[in-house]
Scaffold this motif. Structure first.
Motif, PDB file in Angstrom:
ATOM      1  N   PHE A 112       0.816  -1.216   0.000  1.00 32.24           N
ATOM      2  CA  PHE A 112       0.000   0.000   0.000  1.00 32.24           C
ATOM      3  C   PHE A 112       0.847   1.261   0.000  1.00 32.24           C
ATOM      4  CE2 PHE A 112      -2.582  -3.214   2.289  1.00 32.24           C
ATOM      5  CZ  PHE A 112      -3.277  -3.575   1.156  1.00 32.24           C
ATOM      6  N   GLY A 113       1.940   1.206  -0.741  1.00 32.32           N
ATOM      7  CA  GLY A 113       2.722   2.422  -0.946  1.00 32.32           C
ATOM      8  C   GLY A 113       2.102   3.153  -2.123  1.00 32.32           C
ATOM      9  N   ILE A 114       2.960   3.932  -2.775  1.00 33.25           N
ATOM     10  CA  ILE A 114       2.518   4.704  -3.931  1.00 33.25           C
ATOM     11  C   ILE A 114       1.829   3.776  -4.936  1.00 33.25           C
ATOM     12  CG2 ILE A 114       3.322   6.135  -5.828  1.00 33.25           C
ATOM     13  CD1 ILE A 114       5.749   6.821  -4.092  1.00 33.25           C
ATOM     14  N   GLY A 115       2.342   2.557  -5.014  1.00 34.99           N
ATOM     15  CA  GLY A 115       1.830   1.611  -5.995  1.00 34.99           C
ATOM     16  C   GLY A 115       0.336   1.397  -5.909  1.00 34.99           C
ATOM     17  N   PHE A 116      -0.176   1.265  -4.683  1.00 30.31           N
ATOM     18  CA  PHE A 116      -1.603   0.971  -4.544  1.00 30.31           C
ATOM     19  C   PHE A 116      -2.451   2.117  -5.105  1.00 30.31           C
ATOM     20  CE2 PHE A 116      -5.698   1.100  -2.362  1.00 30.31           C
ATOM     21  CZ  PHE A 116      -6.177  -0.153  -2.721  1.00 30.31           C
ATOM     22  N   ASN A 117      -1.938   3.331  -4.981  1.00 28.77           N
ATOM     23  CA  ASN A 117      -2.723   4.477  -5.454  1.00 28.77           C
ATOM     24  C   ASN A 117      -2.978   4.454  -6.948  1.00 28.77           C
ATOM     25  OD1 ASN A 117      -3.004   5.589  -2.942  1.00 28.77           O
ATOM     26  ND2 ASN A 117      -1.100   6.741  -3.080  1.00 28.77           N
ATOM     27  N   SER A 118      -2.238   3.605  -7.683  1.00 27.17           N
ATOM     28  CA  SER A 118      -2.474   3.556  -9.130  1.00 27.17           C
ATOM     29  C   SER A 118      -3.884   3.043  -9.433  1.00 27.17           C
ATOM     30  CB  SER A 118      -1.424   2.696  -9.821  1.00 27.17           C
ATOM     31  OG  SER A 118      -1.468   1.385  -9.319  1.00 27.17           O
ATOM     32  N   VAL A 119      -4.581   2.451  -8.431  1.00 31.31           N
ATOM     33  CA  VAL A 119      -5.959   1.998  -8.698  1.00 31.31           C
ATOM     34  C   VAL A 119      -6.884   3.192  -8.945  1.00 31.31           C
ATOM     35  CG1 VAL A 119      -5.652  -0.093  -7.326  1.00 31.31           C
ATOM     36  CG2 VAL A 119      -6.760   1.907  -6.281  1.00 31.31           C
ATOM     37  N   TYR A 120      -6.465   4.383  -8.492  1.00 36.53           N
ATOM     38  CA  TYR A 120      -7.315   5.569  -8.722  1.00 36.53           C
ATOM     39  C   TYR A 120      -7.315   6.004 -10.191  1.00 36.53           C
ATOM     40  CZ  TYR A 120      -8.019   6.031  -3.698  1.00 36.53           C
ATOM     41  OH  TYR A 120      -8.376   5.801  -2.396  1.00 36.53           O
ATOM     42  N   HIS A 121      -6.499   5.367 -11.019  1.00 38.78           N
ATOM     43  CA  HIS A 121      -6.642   5.564 -12.462  1.00 38.78           C
ATOM     44  C   HIS A 121      -7.994   5.004 -12.909  1.00 38.78           C
ATOM     45  CE1 HIS A 121      -2.828   7.118 -13.824  1.00 38.78           C
ATOM     46  NE2 HIS A 121      -2.152   6.188 -13.190  1.00 38.78           N
ATOM     47  N   ILE A 122      -8.453   3.960 -12.224  1.00 42.22           N
ATOM     48  CA  ILE A 122      -9.638   3.200 -12.641  1.00 42.22           C
ATOM     49  C   ILE A 122     -10.894   3.662 -11.928  1.00 42.22           C
ATOM     50  CG2 ILE A 122     -10.654   0.876 -12.590  1.00 42.22           C
ATOM     51  CD1 ILE A 122      -7.990  -0.330 -12.635  1.00 42.22           C
ATOM     52  N   THR A 123     -10.725   3.988 -10.632  1.00 43.12           N
ATOM     53  CA  THR A 123     -11.902   4.136  -9.770  1.00 43.12           C
ATOM     54  C   THR A 123     -11.808   5.366  -8.892  1.00 43.12           C
ATOM     55  OG1 THR A 123     -13.320   2.880  -8.254  1.00 43.12           O
ATOM     56  CG2 THR A 123     -10.963   2.798  -7.818  1.00 43.12           C
ATOM     57  N   ASP A 124     -12.956   5.798  -8.353  1.00 44.03           N
ATOM     58  CA  ASP A 124     -12.962   6.870  -7.342  1.00 44.03           C
ATOM     59  C   ASP A 124     -13.172   6.307  -5.947  1.00 44.03           C
ATOM     60  OD1 ASP A 124     -12.633   8.958  -9.186  1.00 44.03           O
ATOM     61  OD2 ASP A 124     -14.780   8.962  -9.662  1.00 44.03           O
ATOM     62  N   VAL A 125     -13.760   5.102  -5.871  1.00 46.87           N
ATOM     63  CA  VAL A 125     -14.051   4.523  -4.544  1.00 46.87           C
ATOM     64  C   VAL A 125     -13.595   3.063  -4.452  1.00 46.87           C
ATOM     65  CG1 VAL A 125     -15.974   6.047  -3.911  1.00 46.87           C
ATOM     66  CG2 VAL A 125     -16.430   4.071  -5.300  1.00 46.87           C
ATOM     67  N   PRO A 126     -12.331   2.853  -4.058  1.00 48.93           N
ATOM     68  CA  PRO A 126     -11.875   1.479  -3.835  1.00 48.93           C
ATOM     69  C   PRO A 126     -12.586   0.888  -2.619  1.00 48.93           C
ATOM     70  CG  PRO A 126     -10.022   3.041  -3.811  1.00 48.93           C
ATOM     71  CD  PRO A 126     -11.276   3.842  -3.764  1.00 48.93           C
ATOM     72  N   CYS A 127     -13.019  -0.370  -2.736  1.00 48.05           N
ATOM     73  CA  CYS A 127     -13.668  -1.046  -1.600  1.00 48.05           C
ATOM     74  C   CYS A 127     -12.844  -2.285  -1.253  1.00 48.05           C
ATOM     75  CB  CYS A 127     -15.074  -1.505  -1.964  1.00 48.05           C
ATOM     76  SG  CYS A 127     -15.979  -0.323  -2.965  1.00 48.05           S
ATOM     77  N   ILE A 128     -12.809  -2.615   0.026  1.00 50.59           N
ATOM     78  CA  ILE A 128     -12.027  -3.760   0.491  1.00 50.59           C
ATOM     79  C   ILE A 128     -12.871  -4.590   1.439  1.00 50.59           C
ATOM     80  CG2 ILE A 128      -9.904  -4.512   1.669  1.00 50.59           C
ATOM     81  CD1 ILE A 128     -10.126  -0.859   0.978  1.00 50.59           C
ATOM     82  N   PHE A 129     -12.942  -5.898   1.195  1.00 55.15           N
ATOM     83  CA  PHE A 129     -13.575  -6.821   2.138  1.00 55.15           C
ATOM     84  C   PHE A 129     -12.489  -7.791   2.580  1.00 55.15           C
ATOM     85  CE2 PHE A 129     -16.398 -10.793   2.559  1.00 55.15           C
ATOM     86  CZ  PHE A 129     -16.639 -10.547   3.909  1.00 55.15           C
ATOM     87  N   SER A 130     -12.152  -7.755   3.879  1.00 57.97           N
ATOM     88  CA  SER A 130     -11.077  -8.620   4.359  1.00 57.97           C
ATOM     89  C   SER A 130     -11.131  -8.750   5.869  1.00 57.97           C
ATOM     90  CB  SER A 130      -9.721  -8.042   3.957  1.00 57.97           C
ATOM     91  OG  SER A 130      -8.693  -8.960   4.274  1.00 57.97           O
ATOM     92  N   SER A 131     -10.597  -9.846   6.379  1.00 62.99           N
ATOM     93  CA  SER A 131     -10.571 -10.142   7.821  1.00 62.99           C
ATOM     94  C   SER A 131     -11.918  -9.788   8.446  1.00 62.99           C
ATOM     95  CB  SER A 131      -9.383  -9.465   8.509  1.00 62.99           C
ATOM     96  OG  SER A 131      -9.324  -8.087   8.247  1.00 62.99           O
TER      97      SER A 131
END
Length: 601
Positions: A112-131
């Motif tokens: 979840f460094g800078i790399g993860f932020n590249s998902v904002y190219h695709i979306t405005d609202v990332p969602c996570i279901f975990s643990s």
């Protein structure tokens, strides 16, 4: 008495609002196949073994929603599943993505460094279901109110449990994907287990411009994303530590599920070579198979050597490893059993770097390391003029100078051991050698190749394969090299039979290896080559009585070729009319007559 209020303006170096930081990030950070690579990298850091990407074109209902504002995110989405659960630290880290919490673990590439932020190219609202929860991030603060950057539903909160099981439209996208990737009951996981031992990311595709980006993402763009991953699929699992399976799945508007690609890797545990203890590095070599299944089925077997510099051997490397939280390890992978074009060999930083000229080495091996990369994570930093003192660049140069040659030496030596045991075909040992002609134009890799060859020759390793038994190897100084210059195949064969039968260490080598020896062997004048003189000496030593007639005639042609006729004396190689041979000599009584046009027999 009136107190005068002092009006103060606030002062201090502040971080830019997250949204500005994001936009800046997206400008520098490329949109493309990298996004999937980042998500695989994250999964690998979390010690997941399986990753599934799902491109889902379905639209979901907008009746029963947590808030009406969520209605516009019920359309097509990209999902990323892996079988590792979020830790509390991960939930923290993903909220401050880019100011990464995992800086201190050199084995984790900025989860979840800078790399993860590249998902904002695709979306405005990332969602996570975990643990134990399902979270939705809204950097624009438009859905849940001002200053609310998202919302998290907890599986152990009765009200949230209720919403997750009864608010059908809102959570149906997750339920559908959940049932596709895990063979579990949604209601049971939410109410009884209150824990999901995996992670599902949902990225609703951006369908209209937003404050984050005006980059719209339709289905074709996701198909492109998949295509760019497929192009590198066989390299994608080569150097990962934990992930051994990646799948790409497409779900059409009507819910039809189609697996586009599945890549799996497996290590052959029956063959593992560990390095010597007294060396400066720790190393191991094993076989790894990569299987691709799509329309067709393709399997590639790789020989992979992992090499780590021990602490206390190179002081500068130790101090940089400490500072940068990097690990002084280089891996080399060689595709067995197929002759690949060396121009295709790429650099990896756990996952393959983009397929451009600066990431190609020209070496027959694929190189992986924890390299220091440029801002956009597309290139390796080198010590150019403007980054003479850049620690990442210095680190990369040290890996090249100190660790890579060691790793290369080991993969060649281990390949020789495997060839001696007939586990690896002997000619593939030569395929491992750097081909000087392929890399003369690449200064950096040319220097590395010369360095590797220098090590190989200085250590006087037995690297040359004998003609009489290709599974036996000798050092260059013990070898007899085949003749240079144009010689007929029959003559070559006769020389070969003669030298092999009398126990000479004749070696067979391809041109690329001959070039490497010519270019990099430190004492070329001590090497033994087949020459007419060498063959005459051998014939003197062994005699020619039991030699087939045709071989004698071929050898005669060869030993005459340097026109040193004086040196023929005493060799029983002069062919007579009756098919016998006698010695060359200058005694009168040994005169032999040769017929010709003027004096026919």
């Amino acid at each position: 008495m009136s107190t005068k209020k002092k009006t103060r303006t606030s002062f201090g170096a502040t971080a830019p609002p997250f949204i500005d930081y994001l936009k800046d990030n997206l400008r520098r950070y490329p949109d493309g196949g990298q996004i999937l690579k980042e998500l695989i990298q994250n999964a690998d850091d979390a010690q997941a073994t399986e990753v599934i990407f799902i491109h889902d074109e379905r639209r979901y209902g907008t009746e029963s929603l947590w808030t009406d504002e969520l209605g516009e995110y019920q359309g097509p989405a990209l999902y990323a599943y892996n079988n590792a659960a979020f830790t509390d630290e991960d939930w923290e880290g993903i909220q401050s993505a880019g100011r990464s919490v995992k800086r201190d673990d050199p084995n984790k590439v900025g989860r979840f460094g800078i790399g993860f932020n590249s998902v904002y190219h695709i979306t405005d609202v990332p969602c996570i279901f975990s643990s134990g929860s399902l979270g939705l991030m809204d950097p624009q603060e438009k859905i849940f109110g001002k200053r609310e950057g998202g919302f998290r539903w907890f599986l152990d909160d009765p009200e949230h449990q209720d919403a997750l099981t009864t608010m059908h439209d809102q959570f149906q996208p997750f339920r559908d994907i959940f049932s596709l990737v895990s063979r579990q009951e949604w209601a049971k996981v939410i109410k009884e287990d209150q824990q999901f031992d995996g992670t599902i990311f949902r990225f609703p595709l951006r369908s209209k411009a937003s404050d984050i980006s005006n980059n719209l993402y339709d289905s074709n763009r996701v198909v492109d994303l998949f295509e760019s991953f497929i192009a590198d699929a066989d390299l994608s699992l080569l150097f990962l530590k934990n992930v051994t399976s990646v799948s790409l799945i497409h779900v059409s508007v009507d819910g039809t599920v189609n697996t586009r690609l599945e890549v799996k890797s497996s290590i052959h545990t029956d063959v593992v070579l560990e390095s010597e203890d007294e060396s400066v590095v720790e190393a191991s070599t094993k076989f790894k198979s990569i299987t691709l299944t799509s329309e067709d089925h393709k399997e590639t077997k790789w020989l992979v050597t992992t090499c780590t510099m021990k602490e206390g051997k190179v002081e500068k490397l130790d101090s940089l490893a400490e500072n940068l939280k990097f690990f002084p390890q280089v891996d080399l992978a060689f595709p067995c059993g197929e002759k690949r074009d060396c121009q295709e060999s790429r650099l990896s930083c756990f996952l393959p770097l983009p397929n451009n000229e600066s990431n190609k080495t020209g070496l027959p091996v694929y190189v992986n390391a924890c390299f220091g990369l440029t801002d956009n994570r597309r290139h390796i930093k080198w010590q150019e003029e403007d980054q003479k003192h850049d620690e990442h660049a210095i680190w990369n140069e040290l890996l090249m100078k100190e660790v890579l040659p060691q790793a290369y030496l080991i993969i060649i030596q281990d390949a020789i051991k495997l060839a001696q045991e007939s586990i690896l075909p002997a000619p593939s040992v030569y395929d491992l050698w750097p081909d000087i002609s392929q890399i003369t134009h690449k200064d950096k890799w040319y220097a590395v190749a010369l360095d590797v060859l220098g090590h190989l020759f200085r250590e006087n390793v037995a690297v040359l394969s004998l003609t009489k038994d290709e599974r036996m190897f000798v050092t260059p100084s013990e070898a007899v090299f085949p003749c240079n210059g144009p010689t007929s195949p029959d003559t070559l064969a006769a020389i070969k039979r003669t030298l092999v039968s009398c126990g000479e260490n004749l070696v067979t080598l391809p041109d690329s290896v001959a070039r490497a020896i010519h270019e990099a062997y430190p004492h070329p004048n001590i090497l033994k080559h087949v020459t007419p003189t060498f063959v005459r000496d051998i014939l003197r030593r062994i005699g020619t009585h039991n030699m087939p007639k045709d071989d004698k005639l071929c050898l005669l042609e060869y030993i005459l070729s340097d026109e040193k006729y004086r040196d023929l004396e005493g060799l029983q190689m002069l062919p007579l009319n009756d098919g016998s041979f006698r010695s060359f000599s200058d005694r009168d009584e040994d005169t032999a007559l040769i017929d010709s046009h003027e004096f026919p027999r």
